[in-house]
Design an enzyme around this catalytic site. Structure first.
Site, mmCIF file in Angstrom:
data_model
loop_
_atom_site.group_PDB
_atom_site.id
_atom_site.type_symbol
_atom_site.label_atom_id
_atom_site.label_comp_id
_atom_site.label_asym_id
_atom_site.label_seq_id
_atom_site.Cartn_x
_atom_site.Cartn_y
_atom_site.Cartn_z
ATOM 1 N N TYR A 121 0.731 -1.211 0.125
ATOM 2 C CA TYR A 121 -0.122 -0.313 0.741
ATOM 3 C C TYR A 121 1.321 1.850 -0.192
ATOM 4 C CZ TYR A 121 -3.326 3.796 1.156
ATOM 5 O OH TYR A 121 -4.598 4.230 1.392
ATOM 6 N N HIS A 160 -4.855 4.939 -2.168
ATOM 7 C CA HIS A 160 -6.196 6.171 -2.067
ATOM 8 C C HIS A 160 -6.269 7.076 -3.273
ATOM 9 C CE1 HIS A 160 -7.688 3.021 0.414
ATOM 10 N NE2 HIS A 160 -9.021 3.644 -0.017
#
Length: 216
Positions: A121, A160
């Site tokens: 991530y 994100h």
């Protein structure tokens, strides 16, 4: 080690709640590296050549990383975020970019196990405004992708991105990421981020070629 490459840069922001951090062979290999990873690159664009050093993030340059994030992002990261970077996540998952002795950009990532799937991530990636369009953003991204290639258990890399951050979305799409879904209210705890929604962008480890397309 000195490399001559041409990359493209970008600047964007995101964060994500902590999920399971997993120890595996990539973390063991990364932990065996020297405490401070240093790489040297020449970035070339429009006949301009700039020498850049990439360092891993550690306790001696952590304040520089904090100050960079304060300059770049509307999200304020807490002390646990920074503590985990130097104490939990392997040094191979972070890079702090210097031109001479000035910090000009950085990337920080973590490895997670979610529903039995190993993934990486991207927590932050940013470049100071005067140093964009020199290729630094893509260089930082490419270093993490290179690390991921060494671990066959990593299924994908994701992040994100704020729904209105079109420059970031274009950058990631050029580098093989695709929008998976929208998370409504993702930034609702971050004052001033409006709308508070984010896209999830993902890249499979079978698509690891970073494109040398123009950035902003």
């Amino acid at each position: 080690m000195k490399r001559h490459q041409q990359y493209n840069s970008s600047h964007y922001y995101w964060n994500n709640p902590q999920t399971n951090i997993i120890p595996n062979k990539l973390q063991v290999a990364a932990a065996a590296e020297p405490p401070n990873i240093v790489e040297y690159f020449d970035l070339t664009r429009d006949n301009l050549n700039i020498a850049v050093q990439l360092h891993s993030i550690h306790k001696h340059n952590l304040e520089e990383f904090k100050n960079l994030n304060l300059s770049l992002f509307p999200v304020v990261y807490n002390q646990k975020f920074y503590k985990d970077i130097i104490e939990t996540h392997p040094p191979a998952f972070s890079r702090l970019a210097y031109m001479d002795s000035r910090v000009i950009g950085a990337i920080s990532c973590r490895q997670e196990l979610v529903d039995g799937v190993c993934r990486v991530y991207i927590m932050t990636l940013g470049v100071l405004d005067p140093f964009r369009k020199l290729g630094l953003g893509s260089l930082l991204l490419s270093r993490i992708l290179d690390v991921c290639q060494k671990d066959e258990t990593v299924d994908h890399i994701l992040l994100h991105v704020h729904v209105s951050n079109l420059n970031a979305i274009r950058f990631y799409k050029r580098n093989g990421f695709s929008i998976q879904t929208v998370v409504e209210g993702y930034y609702e705890k971050n004052a001033g981020v409006n709308p508070p929604d984010a896209f999830i962008l993902k890249k499979s480890m079978t698509q690891l070629s970073v494109t040398n397309s123009n950035s902003y």
